[in-house]
Write a protein that holds these residues in place. Sequence first.
Motif, PDB file in Angstrom:
ATOM      1  N   LYS A 423       0.830  -1.215   0.000  1.00 36.26           N
ATOM      2  CA  LYS A 423       0.000   0.000   0.000  1.00 36.26           C
ATOM      3  C   LYS A 423       0.860   1.259   0.000  1.00 36.26           C
ATOM      4  O   LYS A 423       0.579   2.228  -0.710  1.00 36.26           O
ATOM      5  CB  LYS A 423      -0.925  -0.007   1.215  1.00 36.26           C
ATOM      6  N   GLN A 424       1.957   1.220   0.784  1.00 36.00           N
ATOM      7  CA  GLN A 424       2.790   2.411   0.921  1.00 36.00           C
ATOM      8  C   GLN A 424       3.514   2.746  -0.381  1.00 36.00           C
ATOM      9  O   GLN A 424       3.723   3.929  -0.685  1.00 36.00           O
ATOM     10  CB  GLN A 424       3.809   2.221   2.052  1.00 36.00           C
ATOM     11  N   LEU A 425       3.899   1.730  -1.157  1.00 40.01           N
ATOM     12  CA  LEU A 425       4.570   2.027  -2.417  1.00 40.01           C
ATOM     13  C   LEU A 425       3.652   2.815  -3.340  1.00 40.01           C
ATOM     14  O   LEU A 425       4.114   3.711  -4.069  1.00 40.01           O
ATOM     15  CB  LEU A 425       5.033   0.743  -3.109  1.00 40.01           C
ATOM     16  N   GLY A 426       2.352   2.516  -3.292  1.00 34.72           N
ATOM     17  CA  GLY A 426       1.396   3.289  -4.087  1.00 34.72           C
ATOM     18  C   GLY A 426       1.410   4.763  -3.740  1.00 34.72           C
ATOM     19  O   GLY A 426       1.153   5.623  -4.600  1.00 34.72           O
ATOM     20  N   LYS A 427       1.753   5.077  -2.497  1.00 32.81           N
ATOM     21  CA  LYS A 427       1.844   6.464  -2.061  1.00 32.81           C
ATOM     22  C   LYS A 427       3.186   7.096  -2.437  1.00 32.81           C
ATOM     23  O   LYS A 427       3.336   8.317  -2.352  1.00 32.81           O
ATOM     24  CB  LYS A 427       1.658   6.553  -0.544  1.00 32.81           C
ATOM     25  N   CYS A 428       4.155   6.264  -2.826  1.00 26.97           N
ATOM     26  CA  CYS A 428       5.492   6.750  -3.183  1.00 26.97           C
ATOM     27  C   CYS A 428       5.668   6.904  -4.691  1.00 26.97           C
ATOM     28  O   CYS A 428       6.768   7.233  -5.149  1.00 26.97           O
ATOM     29  CB  CYS A 428       6.556   5.797  -2.643  1.00 26.97           C
ATOM     30  N   ILE A 429       4.613   6.649  -5.459  1.00 25.45           N
ATOM     31  CA  ILE A 429       4.657   6.780  -6.914  1.00 25.45           C
ATOM     32  C   ILE A 429       3.771   7.946  -7.326  1.00 25.45           C
ATOM     33  O   ILE A 429       2.648   8.097  -6.827  1.00 25.45           O
ATOM     34  CB  ILE A 429       4.170   5.488  -7.598  1.00 25.45           C
ATOM     35  N   VAL A 430       4.267   8.789  -8.230  1.00 22.54           N
ATOM     36  CA  VAL A 430       3.496   9.944  -8.700  1.00 22.54           C
ATOM     37  C   VAL A 430       2.273   9.457  -9.482  1.00 22.54           C
ATOM     38  O   VAL A 430       2.414   8.689 -10.457  1.00 22.54           O
ATOM     39  CB  VAL A 430       4.346  10.855  -9.598  1.00 22.54           C
ATOM     40  N   ARG A 431       1.108   9.899  -9.058  1.00 22.95           N
ATOM     41  CA  ARG A 431      -0.118   9.502  -9.745  1.00 22.95           C
ATOM     42  C   ARG A 431      -0.320  10.367 -10.987  1.00 22.95           C
ATOM     43  O   ARG A 431      -0.274  11.589 -10.916  1.00 22.95           O
ATOM     44  CB  ARG A 431      -1.321   9.661  -8.819  1.00 22.95           C
ATOM     45  N   PRO A 432      -0.532   9.739 -12.153  1.00 21.65           N
ATOM     46  CA  PRO A 432      -0.790  10.532 -13.362  1.00 21.65           C
ATOM     47  C   PRO A 432      -2.016  11.419 -13.174  1.00 21.65           C
ATOM     48  O   PRO A 432      -2.917  11.115 -12.385  1.00 21.65           O
ATOM     49  CB  PRO A 432      -1.044   9.464 -14.434  1.00 21.65           C
ATOM     50  N   LYS A 433      -2.053  12.516 -13.915  1.00 25.09           N
ATOM     51  CA  LYS A 433      -3.166  13.463 -13.803  1.00 25.09           C
ATOM     52  C   LYS A 433      -4.374  12.931 -14.550  1.00 25.09           C
ATOM     53  O   LYS A 433      -4.585  13.210 -15.741  1.00 25.09           O
ATOM     54  CB  LYS A 433      -2.749  14.827 -14.324  1.00 25.09           C
ATOM     55  N   THR A 434      -5.178  12.171 -13.855  1.00 29.40           N
ATOM     56  CA  THR A 434      -6.395  11.587 -14.408  1.00 29.40           C
ATOM     57  C   THR A 434      -7.362  11.288 -13.272  1.00 29.40           C
ATOM     58  O   THR A 434      -6.942  11.074 -12.125  1.00 29.40           O
ATOM     59  CB  THR A 434      -6.080  10.288 -15.179  1.00 29.40           C
TER      60      THR A 434
END
Length: 867
Positions: A423-434
């Motif tokens: 779960k934490q890795l998902g918070k460490c990756i830049v989310r695309p603008k969508t």
Amino acid sequence: MFFAFKSLLHLYPGRTATSYFWSCLVCLILLKSAVLEAQPKKIYIAPDDHTDYMWTANEANYNKAFVETLDYYLKQIDSTAHEPYRFQSKWNCDGSYWIYQYRKNKDKASFKRLIDKVKKGNITVPLNTLVCLYGVAPTEAVVRSMYYAGALEREFGLDLNLAFTMEDQVLPLGLSSIFAGCGAKYSWRGVCNCATKVTSLNNRPHQMYWYKGLDEQKVLMKWYSFRLPNKLLGGYSEAYHIGKAIDECKALMDNNPKYPYSMAAAFGKGGDDFMSLTNRFIAEAKQKSDSSYQVIVSNETDFLADFEKEYGKDLPSETVSYGTEWGNSVASLAEVSASVKRSVEKLRTAEALFSYVALKDSIFGNQLKEKKEQAWLACGLYFEHDWTADGKTISRKERADWQRKIARQISSYVDTLYDLSLKQLGKCIVRPKTKNPVFYVFNSLGWKRTEAAALFCEKKDPICVVDKSTGMEIPYQWMWKNGREVLQIMASDVPAFGYKIYEIIPKNIDTKCLRERVFSVEGNVVENAFYRITVSRKGSITSWIDKKSERELVKPVANLYVNDLGGENSTSDTLIVENSGEISLTLKASSLQPLRHSTRLTFYRNNGRIDIDNKIEQNFSRMTAYAFSFNLKKPNIWHEETGAVLHAKPVSQGGHYADSLSRLDWLTLNHFADISDSVSGITLSNRDAYFMKTGNSSTHALDFNSPQINVLAGGQVDADKNLGIEAQGGDTLFQTSFALRSHAGGFDPVVAMKFSLEHQNPLVAESVTGSSGYSASSYSLITISNPNVLLWSAKPAEEGINKGLILKFWNMAPSDLKFSIHSNQGFTKAGTCTHIETDIKEIQTQAKSIDTEIGHQQLKTYRVFLK
């Protein structure tokens, strides 16, 4: 000597200089020989208390005994400190768990006193947790079980160089490499010669030798030929009767052509006793020492170091496996043991995810420190040697309950670390603008992969799934998994030790969605681009046509096919299509024969892997195995033992198994077995089981020409000797997962290991929610230049990511290899270390790569610091 030589010339002028020289040389040799003859022979006697944990007494009483025993010998050590070294008191712990319990139950001053005695050599601490059946454990479980000893080394500047596995009559081959890779120099064995089917233990080929792995790493081994009863040389309590042990050592050195050495040792005092408190070692050493024999109270490593210095260069070596015996009892609690294996394998992905997160958050995971320490100790404790469960004090139920508790210590840490890191890795990756859902697919292995990946999410059709690194739509399907609906995609070219980002797009957006039929099912015959396979309603494969070669791969042996439990066909057996789509197709078979069981066979669109997930759904007592019978002529069978990949043939036939003194009916089976002839072969990936039998192998003979492998689902292998847990401790559900693939030609260890690791370490997926951090499309943290070198594991250092990233590599090739470790983040420093993270030496780095080398078939560990 020069002046003596001149004097002789002066006294006897008629003699030549040459004759005088040779006369002097002969005199010197005779003088040296006389001096050596006059030197006393050395006898080392070592006290220890052979720990029968949860056999002689329960854990609470043993934990208390550890403390009391150490206090007793600390006092004795102080009282003999004025004596010469050989008459000073010594104590030899038979596991680092002694030290763990002492530290846990005593104050800091007392623990410091203990460590001081370890440093001075009066107390020995081995690398192993306790007396363990390491020959059946997963490689990484053996390594992790020694982490506590490694932590002690680093914290207190210790050099712990002894490791052993005791009492069981056999010894694996690969353990030598693991011991040496963890920093051990020395080992010793004493056996029981009880509850055994191994014979001729009284006639070992070597009693002092180099225990050497396939990678040439070695430890000095003391393993004397056995003499009944157990409390004589060769037993696990050689020095139980101290005076007799000294006499035996004298006899061993007395004109014995099989033991041409002037030093001998008797190790071990405790036997099956609960505690061993004695001052007789010092008294006997003093009483029995004379001009002919010097008796030394030993810390075990002193004898081995002395012996190495005197004889190490000329010792023989052994690179053979003696199979497995007492360890086969882990199959008597098969599902619990399988859960340990699954947890150890899951650790690979959990720590890979953890590595990514820790590089962004250095304190992440600190709250799990105690859980982690318990897990590493449990990796040893679970394989504690008293799986025979035949003690008079601890019942089989108590032993089984304790094993369950220890297994939970491993799974609790691994599951928690995995869930938090995912779960934490998902918070460490830049989310695309969508506004659309976005998720990452993570690959914990060190090479690029194209495979199915599953995401637990709410079904919202119609959709399309887009690879954000390419902008291309990819195949997907909805399916049920573990009672939940999941989105399965075909993830292509997921980077080595890295991830890719995907977006779920509603279909009403202008896009084309892929729909393609890739499987056909007619009755009980399923076909994809690779195979045409016939599946019985019992879940066995009765025909398997490799479409590339048009070869039939199945041929029954003793009326058993592939993945065959046996039993008769029944009208109540069923076979259904459970899931079908563009990515995969799953058939589910259910049967009551010979036990209630179900089997799921899954086929894929893009690769030739067949996943087999078996469940036995009732309790059983008798031995139960899955047969795999193939259409091969005089095949070769290779398999991963603990720490090595072995050829399942006797040494005399070009294999790795000893021709005598061995137990050969059930061999250790870790990640895979491969069976092949000169034309083709099959690799069997094994996630859960511990043992396999080749054909009709017996205790003393391998059936090495058989085209059949039998994988043990569970049972008491030595029920005739009443060893192990009866009736699986009451368990009623047993999971055993395999995967199969065919291949042309003979065995390739790299391909086989990669195949099994891919099956047992699936791509994992989770939502992306970060606003900063890693790339919004794809990323790879570590890559390797040589495909024959596998990234075996990656994790933050035990003391935290500030102490570096620990990378372990396994060279599967039979030759030494050069390779490069690359990271886009760049390196600041690097070095080699033991598998338990004690530094060895610093190595040179370049900006973004490290050029290094690794020995043939070697497992090697590095500490690297990223920018």
